[in-house]
Design an enzyme around this catalytic site. Structure first.
Site, PDB file in Angstrom:
ATOM      1  N   ARG A 147       0.308  -1.667   0.479  1.00 54.70           N
ATOM      2  CA  ARG A 147       0.077   0.059  -0.296  1.00 54.70           C
ATOM      3  C   ARG A 147       0.355   1.377  -0.189  1.00 54.70           C
ATOM      4  O   ARG A 147       1.745   1.126   0.411  1.00 54.70           O
ATOM      5  CB  ARG A 147      -1.026   0.152   1.344  1.00 54.70           C
ATOM      6  CG  ARG A 147      -2.213   1.724   1.134  1.00 54.70           C
ATOM      7  CD  ARG A 147      -2.963   0.799   2.519  1.00 54.70           C
ATOM      8  NE  ARG A 147      -3.603   2.218   2.478  1.00 54.70           N
ATOM      9  CZ  ARG A 147      -3.807   3.557   1.849  1.00 54.70           C
ATOM     10  NH1 ARG A 147      -2.754   3.909   1.859  1.00 54.70           N
ATOM     11  NH2 ARG A 147      -5.213   3.473   2.205  1.00 54.70           N
ATOM     12  N   GLU A 200     -12.561   4.147  -2.441  1.00 53.44           N
ATOM     13  CA  GLU A 200     -13.236   2.441  -2.147  1.00 53.44           C
ATOM     14  C   GLU A 200     -13.366   1.809  -4.017  1.00 53.44           C
ATOM     15  O   GLU A 200     -14.126   2.771  -3.993  1.00 53.44           O
ATOM     16  CB  GLU A 200     -13.648   2.164  -1.277  1.00 53.44           C
ATOM     17  CG  GLU A 200     -13.301   2.563  -0.019  1.00 53.44           C
ATOM     18  CD  GLU A 200     -11.623   1.615   0.857  1.00 53.44           C
ATOM     19  OE1 GLU A 200     -12.163   0.487   0.585  1.00 53.44           O
ATOM     20  OE2 GLU A 200     -11.098   1.981   1.332  1.00 53.44           O
ATOM     21  N   ARG A 205       0.111  -5.471   5.018  1.00 51.31           N
ATOM     22  CA  ARG A 205       0.692  -5.088   3.900  1.00 51.31           C
ATOM     23  C   ARG A 205       1.733  -4.367   4.379  1.00 51.31           C
ATOM     24  O   ARG A 205       1.921  -3.814   5.055  1.00 51.31           O
ATOM     25  CB  ARG A 205      -0.548  -4.570   3.556  1.00 51.31           C
ATOM     26  CG  ARG A 205      -1.987  -5.099   3.618  1.00 51.31           C
ATOM     27  CD  ARG A 205      -3.213  -3.867   2.115  1.00 51.31           C
ATOM     28  NE  ARG A 205      -2.881  -3.144   3.079  1.00 51.31           N
ATOM     29  CZ  ARG A 205      -4.168  -2.276   2.910  1.00 51.31           C
ATOM     30  NH1 ARG A 205      -4.757  -2.206   2.015  1.00 51.31           N
ATOM     31  NH2 ARG A 205      -4.039  -1.078   3.599  1.00 51.31           N
TER      32      ARG A 205
END
Length: 169
Positions: free
Chosen positions: A44, A52, A86
């Site tokens: 990310r 989104e 992540r």
């Protein structure tokens, strides 16, 4: 697929750079799967937040970023991990910061809660002034993803309506 992985591994061995990676999947405007060090990793971008997928402009932003990054060789700098495990960091594409390209084209917000980045702030201000990407209908017609994620269905309908322009140019 096995042959592609072997090919990618060979490419990275030839390059000899541990920070080199290939973008093999775009999840949304700020999250990608990179192939580096012989395996896929979810990454990310730090300091930005893209719509989104289910949010207005989410699919368009992901599509634009896919065209920019998919199957490209990038440089990745890790800053650590997020709450979801992540890797978080920055990407360079042909020596240019990917986060600034994305924000400058109106595909994501600079999110100052992640840290201070004056360049990204300037990129977002220019995108707003030029009504680029998600800013096409102005600053008061967009709903930041950090609010969208926390709203229930009713509040999304009330505060995240967007505008009549439904796609990013």
């Amino acid at each position: 697929m096995k042959h592609l992985i072997i090919l990618f591994s060979s490419c990275f061995l030839l390059l000899g750079a541990q920070k080199k990676a290939m973008v093999i999947r775009v999840i949304d405007g700020d999250t990608y799967d990179l192939f580096m060090n012989g395996k896929a990793s979810r990454v990310r971008l730090a300091y930005i937040d893209a719509p989104e997928i289910k949010q207005q402009y989410g699919i368009e932003a992901a599509t634009k970023v896919t065209k920019l990054l998919l199957w490209k060789l990038v440089d990745f700098d890790s800053l650590g991990k997020d709450l979801y495990g992540r890797k978080v960091g920055s990407l360079l594409l042909y020596g240019r910061r990917v986060d600034s390209l994305i924000v400058r084209n109106g595909y994501a917000w600079y999110y100052s809660a992640y840290g201070k980045a004056p360049l990204l702030d300037k990129c977002m201000q220019l995108a707003i002034l030029e009504k680029k990407g998600l800013w096409v209908c102005g600053i008061d017609k967009v709903c930041p993803p950090w609010l969208y994620r926390n709203y229930d269905y009713r509040n999304r309908l009330t505060y995240c309506k967007g505008c009549l322009e439904t796609s990013i140019k």
